[in-house]
Design a protein around this motif. Structure first.
Motif, PDB file in Angstrom:
ATOM      1  N   GLU A  15       0.825  -1.211   0.000  1.00  0.00           N
ATOM      2  CA  GLU A  15       0.000   0.000   0.000  1.00  0.00           C
ATOM      3  C   GLU A  15       0.859   1.261   0.000  1.00  0.00           C
ATOM      4  N   LEU A  16       0.341   2.269  -0.666  1.00  0.00           N
ATOM      5  CA  LEU A  16       0.935   3.597  -0.662  1.00  0.00           C
ATOM      6  C   LEU A  16      -0.189   4.594  -0.425  1.00  0.00           C
ATOM      7  N   SER A  17      -0.150   5.257   0.721  1.00  0.00           N
ATOM      8  CA  SER A  17      -1.180   6.253   1.044  1.00  0.00           C
ATOM      9  C   SER A  17      -0.966   7.501   0.209  1.00  0.00           C
ATOM     10  N   LEU A  18      -2.075   8.031  -0.291  1.00  0.00           N
ATOM     11  CA  LEU A  18      -2.067   9.222  -1.135  1.00  0.00           C
ATOM     12  C   LEU A  18      -2.928  10.298  -0.480  1.00  0.00           C
ATOM     13  N   GLU A  22      -6.922   8.483  -0.279  1.00  0.00           N
ATOM     14  CA  GLU A  22      -6.806   7.522  -1.380  1.00  0.00           C
ATOM     15  C   GLU A  22      -5.585   6.626  -1.147  1.00  0.00           C
ATOM     16  N   MET A  23      -5.573   5.478  -1.834  1.00  0.00           N
ATOM     17  CA  MET A  23      -4.481   4.540  -1.678  1.00  0.00           C
ATOM     18  C   MET A  23      -4.194   3.839  -3.004  1.00  0.00           C
ATOM     19  N   ALA A  24      -2.922   3.674  -3.291  1.00  0.00           N
ATOM     20  CA  ALA A  24      -2.480   2.859  -4.425  1.00  0.00           C
ATOM     21  C   ALA A  24      -2.055   1.516  -3.844  1.00  0.00           C
ATOM     22  N   ILE A  25      -2.369   0.428  -4.552  1.00  0.00           N
ATOM     23  CA  ILE A  25      -2.092  -0.899  -4.002  1.00  0.00           C
ATOM     24  C   ILE A  25      -1.559  -1.860  -5.074  1.00  0.00           C
ATOM     25  N   ILE A  26      -0.837  -2.842  -4.597  1.00  0.00           N
ATOM     26  CA  ILE A  26      -0.448  -4.008  -5.398  1.00  0.00           C
ATOM     27  C   ILE A  26      -0.957  -5.219  -4.636  1.00  0.00           C
ATOM     28  N   ASN A  27      -1.862  -5.965  -5.241  1.00  0.00           N
ATOM     29  CA  ASN A  27      -2.398  -7.184  -4.641  1.00  0.00           C
ATOM     30  C   ASN A  27      -1.485  -8.358  -4.955  1.00  0.00           C
ATOM     31  N   TYR A  28      -1.403  -9.291  -4.009  1.00  0.00           N
ATOM     32  CA  TYR A  28      -0.607 -10.492  -4.250  1.00  0.00           C
ATOM     33  C   TYR A  28      -1.242 -11.704  -3.589  1.00  0.00           C
ATOM     34  N   ARG A  29      -0.730 -12.859  -3.973  1.00  0.00           N
ATOM     35  CA  ARG A  29      -1.028 -14.109  -3.275  1.00  0.00           C
ATOM     36  C   ARG A  29       0.303 -14.802  -3.055  1.00  0.00           C
ATOM     37  N   VAL A  30       0.334 -15.774  -2.177  1.00  0.00           N
ATOM     38  CA  VAL A  30       1.548 -16.527  -1.907  1.00  0.00           C
ATOM     39  C   VAL A  30       1.383 -17.899  -2.547  1.00  0.00           C
ATOM     40  N   ASP A  31       2.360 -18.302  -3.367  1.00  0.00           N
ATOM     41  CA  ASP A  31       2.253 -19.601  -4.031  1.00  0.00           C
ATOM     42  C   ASP A  31       2.808 -20.708  -3.129  1.00  0.00           C
ATOM     43  N   GLU A  46      -7.220   9.724 -10.568  1.00  0.00           N
ATOM     44  CA  GLU A  46      -6.804  11.122 -10.399  1.00  0.00           C
ATOM     45  C   GLU A  46      -5.309  11.264 -10.131  1.00  0.00           C
ATOM     46  N   PHE A  47      -4.618  10.146  -9.848  1.00  0.00           N
ATOM     47  CA  PHE A  47      -3.172  10.166  -9.617  1.00  0.00           C
ATOM     48  C   PHE A  47      -2.400   9.558 -10.790  1.00  0.00           C
ATOM     49  N   SER A  48      -3.101   9.207 -11.829  1.00  0.00           N
ATOM     50  CA  SER A  48      -2.487   8.593 -13.006  1.00  0.00           C
ATOM     51  C   SER A  48      -1.507   9.563 -13.668  1.00  0.00           C
ATOM     52  N   GLY A  49      -0.397   9.022 -14.149  1.00  0.00           N
ATOM     53  CA  GLY A  49       0.581   9.840 -14.865  1.00  0.00           C
ATOM     54  C   GLY A  49       1.496  10.663 -13.989  1.00  0.00           C
TER      55      GLY A  49
END
Length: 94
Positions: A15-18, A22-31, A46-49
């Protein structure tokens, strides 16, 4: 100035708080091998670019590297980021 990326293990995401909550995220799973499979990067439109996605990707890769884990990239954005940042080759598999 963008803040620090954090791992939310409970939610299986980075997570990255904006601004404005607002928050930007990368979702993952563990294999089965214990690797993080990075599935999707999400940045509010609204934070694109503004470099938010790249900042989030770099922070995520640094956390993974510092914690001696590996990642499998399923997210097209992260695959592109990695092509431009081969210095993370030690953590990317698959």
């Amino acid at each position: 100035m963008l803040g620090k990326v954090h791992e939310n293990v409970r939610e299986l995401r980075f997570e990255l708080s904006l601004a404005d909550g607002e928050m930007a995220i990368i979702n993952y799973r563990v294999d089965g091998a214990g690797r993080l499979v990075l599935l999707h990067t999400q940045v509010p439109s609204e934070f694109s670019g503004r470099g938010v996605g790249s900042h989030l990707a770099q922070g995520t890769f640094e956390i993974v590297e510092e914690t001696c884990r590996q990642v499998v990239l399923r997210c097209p954005f992260l695959q592109m980021f990695f092509r431009h940042h081969p210095e993370y080759a030690g953590i990317v598999v698959g």
